[in-house]
Enzyme design. Structure first.
Site, PDB file in Angstrom:
ATOM      1  N   ASP A  70      66.499  34.711  25.928  1.00  0.00           N
ATOM      2  CA  ASP A  70      66.156  35.710  24.911  1.00  0.00           C
ATOM      3  C   ASP A  70      64.644  35.777  24.700  1.00  0.00           C
ATOM      4  O   ASP A  70      64.150  36.591  23.913  1.00  0.00           O
ATOM      5  CB  ASP A  70      66.895  35.450  23.589  1.00  0.00           C
ATOM      6  CG  ASP A  70      66.642  34.066  23.022  1.00  0.00           C
ATOM      7  OD1 ASP A  70      65.820  33.321  23.569  1.00  0.00           O
ATOM      8  OD2 ASP A  70      67.291  33.720  22.003  1.00  0.00           O
ATOM      9  N   SER A  71      63.920  34.945  25.447  1.00  0.00           N
ATOM     10  CA  SER A  71      62.454  35.047  25.477  1.00  0.00           C
ATOM     11  C   SER A  71      62.016  36.406  26.004  1.00  0.00           C
ATOM     12  O   SER A  71      60.852  36.797  25.837  1.00  0.00           O
ATOM     13  CB  SER A  71      61.862  33.940  26.362  1.00  0.00           C
ATOM     14  OG  SER A  71      62.481  33.923  27.639  1.00  0.00           O
ATOM     15  N   ASP A  87      71.355  33.416  27.645  1.00  0.00           N
ATOM     16  CA  ASP A  87      71.216  33.066  26.231  1.00  0.00           C
ATOM     17  C   ASP A  87      72.112  33.940  25.366  1.00  0.00           C
ATOM     18  O   ASP A  87      72.142  35.168  25.543  1.00  0.00           O
ATOM     19  CB  ASP A  87      69.771  33.274  25.775  1.00  0.00           C
ATOM     20  CG  ASP A  87      68.935  32.010  25.889  1.00  0.00           C
ATOM     21  OD1 ASP A  87      69.510  30.924  26.045  1.00  0.00           O
ATOM     22  OD2 ASP A  87      67.696  32.117  25.826  1.00  0.00           O
ATOM     23  N   LYS A 138      74.203  29.913  26.914  1.00  0.00           N
ATOM     24  CA  LYS A 138      73.435  28.877  26.215  1.00  0.00           C
ATOM     25  C   LYS A 138      73.386  29.186  24.726  1.00  0.00           C
ATOM     26  O   LYS A 138      73.111  30.329  24.333  1.00  0.00           O
ATOM     27  CB  LYS A 138      72.008  28.755  26.770  1.00  0.00           C
ATOM     28  CG  LYS A 138      71.183  27.665  26.067  1.00  0.00           C
ATOM     29  CD  LYS A 138      69.934  27.322  26.844  1.00  0.00           C
ATOM     30  CE  LYS A 138      68.848  28.370  26.751  1.00  0.00           C
ATOM     31  NZ  LYS A 138      68.311  28.502  25.363  1.00  0.00           N
ATOM     32  N   GLU A 164      71.891  27.728  20.841  1.00  0.00           N
ATOM     33  CA  GLU A 164      70.896  26.889  20.181  1.00  0.00           C
ATOM     34  C   GLU A 164      71.512  26.137  19.007  1.00  0.00           C
ATOM     35  O   GLU A 164      72.183  26.732  18.159  1.00  0.00           O
ATOM     36  CB  GLU A 164      69.729  27.738  19.661  1.00  0.00           C
ATOM     37  CG  GLU A 164      68.850  28.321  20.743  1.00  0.00           C
ATOM     38  CD  GLU A 164      67.628  29.032  20.160  1.00  0.00           C
ATOM     39  OE1 GLU A 164      67.355  28.867  18.945  1.00  0.00           O
ATOM     40  OE2 GLU A 164      66.939  29.749  20.907  1.00  0.00           O
ATOM     41  N   GLU A 214      63.477  21.573  23.829  1.00  0.00           N
ATOM     42  CA  GLU A 214      62.261  22.371  23.681  1.00  0.00           C
ATOM     43  C   GLU A 214      61.290  21.728  22.700  1.00  0.00           C
ATOM     44  O   GLU A 214      61.653  21.436  21.558  1.00  0.00           O
ATOM     45  CB  GLU A 214      62.598  23.796  23.225  1.00  0.00           C
ATOM     46  CG  GLU A 214      61.364  24.678  23.112  1.00  0.00           C
ATOM     47  CD  GLU A 214      61.664  26.159  22.963  1.00  0.00           C
ATOM     48  OE1 GLU A 214      60.711  26.947  22.836  1.00  0.00           O
ATOM     49  OE2 GLU A 214      62.862  26.528  22.975  1.00  0.00           O
TER      50      GLU A 214
END
Length: 325
Positions: A41-42, A80, A109, A111, A176
């Protein structure tokens, strides 16, 4: 399952390479070197200049992932899950199924640690492969990003979260911006691989945003290393194109458009072969050139100028629809 086993087998043996991709063209190149291709999602900040990954939508992630899937052949492809798409078991399963069905990715993925452990467990129970993500959590962080694992309390919490994720069946965990000692302890505590981003050499693998390491994205992130200034090479190519268009060196004549007697004196094979021709004042001197997809040999002693042209014309008659090289 072979791809997942391959990743797990690298634990304590060889480093795992993980790189981001947001399009087919980049994915094709990344796939040659990466064990894992991540559609992160970057892309929100890299491609859309969003101030936060929270603004990235499920539709955006799916559309970019579809493109990436076209370029990924050997690597494990992970996507993501965007912000607010896995708040509950029901929403997590619904959205994860949608992502996997529409993008053909291998895993998703999520978080977080214990706060999302129920969703992780529910997804894996329903045969959705999951990669974890601990440390700095961009989707949950407001304000300035800060590294994690500075205090013993933080380290204990990170290890506890990591073990919980492992227990529920995630195949790997991204760490991260985790301090080096903490990253080392977490990695040593697990049987599954850790993939670091700004989290030291002690992780089992590393991930970077491909646009950052190629110099396509201007970033001030401390742990990012620019391995190439790709923008410089892009500018060289664009400058050459612009120059040749303005000087009328490009485009070349195409064989399917120039065959008339008035143009016979404007024929030339470009130096590196191909079938674009222009500006040859003495075409009778043409002896040999590689013509895609065959070789064409012309003897100046055997054929007249008109015969040269007729031979070329007949040879390419079947391929007049080929695109410019």
């Amino acid at each position: 399952m072979k791809k997942f086993k391959k990743i797990l087998a690298k634990k304590n043996r060889s480093k795992i390479i993980c790189l981001t991709a947001y399009s087919k063209n980049i994915a094709e190149e990344v796939d040659k070197y990466a064990d894992i291709v991540l559609v992160g999602d970057s892309l929100g900040s890299v491609l859309y200049n969003y101030s936060s990954t929270r603004k990235v939508t499920l539709t955006e992630m799916i559309n970019h992932s579809k493109s990436v899937r076209l370029g990924v052949k050997k690597s494990l492809m992970v996507v993501d899950m965007p912000y607010k798409t896995y708040d509950t078991n029901v929403s997590a399963l619904k959205n994860a199924k949608k992502v996997i069905k529409e993008t053909k990715c291998d895993a998703v993925k999520l978080e977080g640690g214990k706060k999302i452990i129920r969703q992780v467990k529910f997804l894996i129970k329903n045969k959705i492969p999951v990669m974890g993500h601990l440390g700095l959590l961009p989707q949950s962080t407001k304000g300035k990003f800060k590294s994690k694992g500075k205090t013993s309390r933080e380290i204990k919490q990170l290890i506890s979260d990591a073990l919980s994720l492992q227990r529920e069946g995630v195949f790997a965990i991204v760490l991260e911006c985790v301090k080096s000692p903490a990253a080392k302890q977490i990695t040593q505590s697990l049987n599954i691989p850790t993939i670091g981003i700004g989290s030291s050499v002690f992780c089992d693998g590393q991930v970077l945003v491909t646009d950052d390491l190629l110099g396509l994205n201007q970033t001030k992130i401390k742990f990012v290393k620019r391995f190439l200034n790709l923008k410089k090479h892009i500018n060289i190519g664009l400058r050459k194109f612009s120059s040749e268009v303005k000087s009328k060196k490009y485009p070349f004549w195409r064989l399917d458009t120039f065959f008339s007697k008035t143009k016979y004196t404007n024929v030339k094979v470009i130096e590196d072969g191909g079938w674009h021709f222009c500006n040859l004042k003495e075409p009778e001197k043409l002896l040999y050139k590689q013509i895609f997809p065959f070789s064409l040999i012309i003897s100046s002693s055997k054929y007249s100028l008109n015969a040269h042209m007729q031979l070329l014309s007949n040879f390419f008659k079947k391929w007049v629809s080929l695109p410019l090289k």
